[in-house]
Design a protein around this motif. Structure first.
Motif, PDB file in Angstrom:
ATOM      1  N   CYS A 190      -7.349   0.405   5.311  1.00 47.93           N
ATOM      2  CA  CYS A 190      -6.637   1.425   4.549  1.00 47.93           C
ATOM      3  C   CYS A 190      -7.627   2.422   3.957  1.00 47.93           C
ATOM      4  O   CYS A 190      -8.640   2.030   3.389  1.00 47.93           O
ATOM      5  CB  CYS A 190      -5.838   0.769   3.420  1.00 47.93           C
ATOM      6  SG  CYS A 190      -4.372  -0.108   3.946  1.00 47.93           S
ATOM      7  N   ARG A 191      -7.305   3.670   4.080  1.00 50.86           N
ATOM      8  CA  ARG A 191      -8.116   4.718   3.464  1.00 50.86           C
ATOM      9  C   ARG A 191      -7.642   4.927   2.026  1.00 50.86           C
ATOM     10  O   ARG A 191      -6.526   4.547   1.679  1.00 50.86           O
ATOM     11  CB  ARG A 191      -8.022   6.005   4.283  1.00 50.86           C
ATOM     12  CG  ARG A 191      -8.535   5.820   5.714  1.00 50.86           C
ATOM     13  CD  ARG A 191      -8.406   7.089   6.546  1.00 50.86           C
ATOM     14  NE  ARG A 191      -8.852   6.852   7.921  1.00 50.86           N
ATOM     15  CZ  ARG A 191      -8.063   6.441   8.900  1.00 50.86           C
ATOM     16  NH1 ARG A 191      -6.778   6.222   8.667  1.00 50.86           N
ATOM     17  NH2 ARG A 191      -8.541   6.237  10.108  1.00 50.86           N
ATOM     18  N   PRO A 192      -8.479   5.524   1.195  1.00 51.15           N
ATOM     19  CA  PRO A 192      -8.129   5.640  -0.227  1.00 51.15           C
ATOM     20  C   PRO A 192      -6.768   6.281  -0.498  1.00 51.15           C
ATOM     21  O   PRO A 192      -6.081   5.896  -1.445  1.00 51.15           O
ATOM     22  CB  PRO A 192      -9.269   6.488  -0.802  1.00 51.15           C
ATOM     23  CG  PRO A 192     -10.424   6.224   0.102  1.00 51.15           C
ATOM     24  CD  PRO A 192      -9.830   6.040   1.478  1.00 51.15           C
ATOM     25  N   ASN A 193      -6.370   7.245   0.326  1.00 48.24           N
ATOM     26  CA  ASN A 193      -5.112   7.951   0.061  1.00 48.24           C
ATOM     27  C   ASN A 193      -3.915   7.315   0.764  1.00 48.24           C
ATOM     28  O   ASN A 193      -2.820   7.860   0.727  1.00 48.24           O
ATOM     29  CB  ASN A 193      -5.236   9.416   0.491  1.00 48.24           C
ATOM     30  CG  ASN A 193      -5.493   9.575   1.985  1.00 48.24           C
ATOM     31  OD1 ASN A 193      -5.942   8.621   2.627  1.00 48.24           O
ATOM     32  ND2 ASN A 193      -5.219  10.740   2.538  1.00 48.24           N
ATOM     33  N   GLU A 194      -4.106   6.176   1.390  1.00 49.26           N
ATOM     34  CA  GLU A 194      -3.024   5.516   2.126  1.00 49.26           C
ATOM     35  C   GLU A 194      -2.404   4.388   1.301  1.00 49.26           C
ATOM     36  O   GLU A 194      -3.109   3.666   0.583  1.00 49.26           O
ATOM     37  CB  GLU A 194      -3.542   4.954   3.451  1.00 49.26           C
ATOM     38  CG  GLU A 194      -3.929   6.019   4.451  1.00 49.26           C
ATOM     39  CD  GLU A 194      -4.462   5.427   5.741  1.00 49.26           C
ATOM     40  OE1 GLU A 194      -4.291   6.078   6.787  1.00 49.26           O
ATOM     41  OE2 GLU A 194      -5.049   4.335   5.714  1.00 49.26           O
ATOM     42  N   LEU A 195      -1.088   4.242   1.439  1.00 48.56           N
ATOM     43  CA  LEU A 195      -0.405   3.132   0.765  1.00 48.56           C
ATOM     44  C   LEU A 195      -0.846   1.812   1.395  1.00 48.56           C
ATOM     45  O   LEU A 195      -0.918   1.690   2.614  1.00 48.56           O
ATOM     46  CB  LEU A 195       1.109   3.281   0.906  1.00 48.56           C
ATOM     47  CG  LEU A 195       1.759   4.455   0.169  1.00 48.56           C
ATOM     48  CD1 LEU A 195       3.238   4.527   0.536  1.00 48.56           C
ATOM     49  CD2 LEU A 195       1.588   4.318  -1.333  1.00 48.56           C
ATOM     50  N   TYR A 196      -1.134   0.844   0.539  1.00 50.92           N
ATOM     51  CA  TYR A 196      -1.454  -0.485   1.075  1.00 50.92           C
ATOM     52  C   TYR A 196      -0.628  -1.571   0.388  1.00 50.92           C
ATOM     53  O   TYR A 196      -0.619  -2.707   0.826  1.00 50.92           O
ATOM     54  CB  TYR A 196      -2.951  -0.769   0.916  1.00 50.92           C
ATOM     55  CG  TYR A 196      -3.327  -1.586  -0.298  1.00 50.92           C
ATOM     56  CD1 TYR A 196      -3.598  -2.947  -0.194  1.00 50.92           C
ATOM     57  CD2 TYR A 196      -3.396  -1.004  -1.563  1.00 50.92           C
ATOM     58  CE1 TYR A 196      -3.933  -3.695  -1.307  1.00 50.92           C
ATOM     59  CE2 TYR A 196      -3.735  -1.738  -2.667  1.00 50.92           C
ATOM     60  CZ  TYR A 196      -4.009  -3.086  -2.531  1.00 50.92           C
ATOM     61  OH  TYR A 196      -4.332  -3.822  -3.638  1.00 50.92           O
ATOM     62  N   LEU A 197       0.102  -1.192  -0.681  1.00 49.39           N
ATOM     63  CA  LEU A 197       0.831  -2.195  -1.448  1.00 49.39           C
ATOM     64  C   LEU A 197       2.104  -1.600  -2.022  1.00 49.39           C
ATOM     65  O   LEU A 197       2.109  -0.471  -2.508  1.00 49.39           O
ATOM     66  CB  LEU A 197      -0.057  -2.702  -2.591  1.00 49.39           C
ATOM     67  CG  LEU A 197       0.592  -3.611  -3.631  1.00 49.39           C
ATOM     68  CD1 LEU A 197       0.834  -5.001  -3.032  1.00 49.39           C
ATOM     69  CD2 LEU A 197      -0.299  -3.720  -4.868  1.00 49.39           C
ATOM     70  N   ILE A 198       3.194  -2.381  -1.919  1.00 50.36           N
ATOM     71  CA  ILE A 198       4.407  -2.081  -2.686  1.00 50.36           C
ATOM     72  C   ILE A 198       4.540  -3.201  -3.704  1.00 50.36           C
ATOM     73  O   ILE A 198       4.764  -4.359  -3.345  1.00 50.36           O
ATOM     74  CB  ILE A 198       5.655  -1.995  -1.790  1.00 50.36           C
ATOM     75  CG1 ILE A 198       5.515  -0.843  -0.784  1.00 50.36           C
ATOM     76  CG2 ILE A 198       6.898  -1.781  -2.657  1.00 50.36           C
ATOM     77  CD1 ILE A 198       6.696  -0.715   0.170  1.00 50.36           C
ATOM     78  N   GLN A 199       4.366  -2.842  -4.970  1.00 52.12           N
ATOM     79  CA  GLN A 199       4.369  -3.827  -6.055  1.00 52.12           C
ATOM     80  C   GLN A 199       5.663  -3.689  -6.841  1.00 52.12           C
ATOM     81  O   GLN A 199       5.990  -2.581  -7.314  1.00 52.12           O
ATOM     82  CB  GLN A 199       3.177  -3.558  -6.970  1.00 52.12           C
ATOM     83  CG  GLN A 199       3.074  -4.518  -8.125  1.00 52.12           C
ATOM     84  CD  GLN A 199       2.012  -5.545  -7.894  1.00 52.12           C
ATOM     85  OE1 GLN A 199       0.894  -5.215  -7.560  1.00 52.12           O
ATOM     86  NE2 GLN A 199       2.335  -6.799  -8.068  1.00 52.12           N
ATOM     87  N   TYR A 200       6.402  -4.781  -6.968  1.00 50.59           N
ATOM     88  CA  TYR A 200       7.645  -4.737  -7.737  1.00 50.59           C
ATOM     89  C   TYR A 200       7.375  -5.059  -9.199  1.00 50.59           C
ATOM     90  O   TYR A 200       6.585  -5.959  -9.510  1.00 50.59           O
ATOM     91  CB  TYR A 200       8.673  -5.706  -7.152  1.00 50.59           C
ATOM     92  CG  TYR A 200       9.504  -5.072  -6.065  1.00 50.59           C
ATOM     93  CD1 TYR A 200      10.755  -4.536  -6.330  1.00 50.59           C
ATOM     94  CD2 TYR A 200       9.008  -4.955  -4.775  1.00 50.59           C
ATOM     95  CE1 TYR A 200      11.508  -3.915  -5.338  1.00 50.59           C
ATOM     96  CE2 TYR A 200       9.749  -4.344  -3.769  1.00 50.59           C
ATOM     97  CZ  TYR A 200      11.004  -3.825  -4.063  1.00 50.59           C
ATOM     98  OH  TYR A 200      11.746  -3.203  -3.088  1.00 50.59           O
ATOM     99  N   PRO A 234      10.301  -0.874  -7.111  1.00 47.86           N
ATOM    100  CA  PRO A 234       9.110  -0.837  -6.262  1.00 47.86           C
ATOM    101  C   PRO A 234       8.151   0.275  -6.708  1.00 47.86           C
ATOM    102  O   PRO A 234       8.570   1.410  -6.943  1.00 47.86           O
ATOM    103  CB  PRO A 234       9.674  -0.548  -4.871  1.00 47.86           C
ATOM    104  CG  PRO A 234      10.955   0.198  -5.130  1.00 47.86           C
ATOM    105  CD  PRO A 234      11.493  -0.333  -6.424  1.00 47.86           C
ATOM    106  N   VAL A 235       6.886  -0.074  -6.830  1.00 52.06           N
ATOM    107  CA  VAL A 235       5.839   0.885  -7.168  1.00 52.06           C
ATOM    108  C   VAL A 235       4.915   1.015  -5.962  1.00 52.06           C
ATOM    109  O   VAL A 235       4.424   0.010  -5.438  1.00 52.06           O
ATOM    110  CB  VAL A 235       5.041   0.423  -8.402  1.00 52.06           C
ATOM    111  CG1 VAL A 235       3.931   1.421  -8.724  1.00 52.06           C
ATOM    112  CG2 VAL A 235       5.965   0.252  -9.608  1.00 52.06           C
ATOM    113  N   LEU A 236       4.694   2.231  -5.498  1.00 57.11           N
ATOM    114  CA  LEU A 236       3.853   2.470  -4.327  1.00 57.11           C
ATOM    115  C   LEU A 236       2.408   2.669  -4.777  1.00 57.11           C
ATOM    116  O   LEU A 236       2.121   3.549  -5.597  1.00 57.11           O
ATOM    117  CB  LEU A 236       4.339   3.706  -3.572  1.00 57.11           C
ATOM    118  CG  LEU A 236       5.833   3.721  -3.202  1.00 57.11           C
ATOM    119  CD1 LEU A 236       6.178   4.997  -2.440  1.00 57.11           C
ATOM    120  CD2 LEU A 236       6.199   2.492  -2.397  1.00 57.11           C
ATOM    121  N   VAL A 237       1.511   1.850  -4.242  1.00 56.44           N
ATOM    122  CA  VAL A 237       0.113   1.849  -4.675  1.00 56.44           C
ATOM    123  C   VAL A 237      -0.784   2.188  -3.491  1.00 56.44           C
ATOM    124  O   VAL A 237      -0.718   1.532  -2.446  1.00 56.44           O
ATOM    125  CB  VAL A 237      -0.293   0.474  -5.244  1.00 56.44           C
ATOM    126  CG1 VAL A 237      -1.728   0.519  -5.773  1.00 56.44           C
ATOM    127  CG2 VAL A 237       0.677   0.039  -6.347  1.00 56.44           C
TER     128      VAL A 237
END
Length: 280
Positions: free
Chosen positions: A186-196, A206-209
């Motif tokens: 994953c690059r810095p500007n790419e989503l890698y996690l959806i945290q609830y 859902p929070v997009l991280v």
């Protein structure tokens, strides 16, 4: 790049996963424990197991390689595992594979205890391509799908998923020639996690991280907590919880050691947390 680095000997990395091979390839860190799992016994004695930086890096490499034989970079996956080393390895493996992951506590696969509403919410909102879980859990889910007559919506959502067994991605060894491979995580500007969110004050959201935001967050925490490679963290928080997950990332960027135990063990015997603090 301007990061929150306070030690010029160890330059900051744009994503957390890049810290892992950095530590694992240093001779003094190869055999250093990254995580220690404390299992509370029935007699009050704890049994500890350890995963070193070198072991974790090798496992993450193997998991990411195996995942990309079934998925494509950028795919969304839900991780249905209870807290433990395996969940830690898979979370880091997903980042190295460039996947967008959603760690979720696995509800009972009989789905008869009204404990599946959060899973339905996750599947409806994020529309993952695959689910990663234990092979026994997959077998029970498949049984539910074949016999289900009560909840067609849930059965249909479960059936659409590609089910990936943890044993299939963990037990198969791959070439460890990591040094010669280009880094395609994953690059810095790419989503890698959806945290609830926890749901303590409302329906979990859902929070997009992004990978870069997560790295920034734990670098700031590292500086605030004054953490170094000699530091030790003790936590009972689940790895799908916001703080529980951040402590995993914080450990890796600091080169520290984190002692983990399950939330259930803490709830059953809160004194365990204090005992681990004293011991470690």
């Amino acid at each position: 790049m301007n990061y929150e680095n306070y030690d010029p000997s160890f330059p900051d990395q744009p994503v957390v996963d890049l810290y892992l091979p950095l530590w694992a390839n240093l001779p003094s860190f190869r055999s250093k424990p990254a995580f220690i799992w404390a299992e509370d016994g029935s007699n009050g004695a704890t049994k500890n197991s350890t995963i070193t930086y070198a072991q974790l890096n090798e496992s993450v490499h193997s998991i990411s390689t195996q995942l990309l034989t079934q998925l494509q970079r950028g795919d969304t996956v839900v991780i249905l595992r209870s807290p433990g080393f395996e969940l830690v390895e898979i979370i880091f493996g997903c980042q190295r594979a460039g996947l967008l992951c959603i760690p979720v506590f696995p509800p009972d696969p009989s789905f008869t205890k009204e404990n599946y509403h959060h899973l339905v919410r996750v599947l409806s909102q994020t529309k993952p391509k695959a689910a990663i879980t234990h092979h026994d859990y997959i077998a029970r889910v498949q049984r539910y799908i074949s016999l289900s007559s009560d909840n067609h919506k849930l059965a249909e959502m479960l059936q659409k998923l590609t089910w990936i067994s943890t044993s299939d991605i963990k037990d198969k060894k791959v070439s460890s020639n990591m040094g010669s491979l280009p880094y395609n995580s994953c690059r810095p500007n790419e989503l890698y996690l959806i945290q609830y969110t926890s749901g303590a004050t409302g329906i979990p959201k859902p929070v997009l991280v992004t990978a870069g935001a997560a790295a920034h967050n734990v670098r700031v925490a590292r500086k605030a907590y004054d953490l170094y490679p000699s530091s030790v963290i003790v936590s009972w928080l689940p790895q799908y919880h916001d703080c529980g997950l951040q402590f995993l990332l914080l450990t890796i960027i600091s080169g520290a050691t984190s002692v983990l135990t399950s939330p259930g063990a803490f709830v059953n015997r809160p004194g365990l947390w204090l005992e681990l603090i004293s011991k470690f």
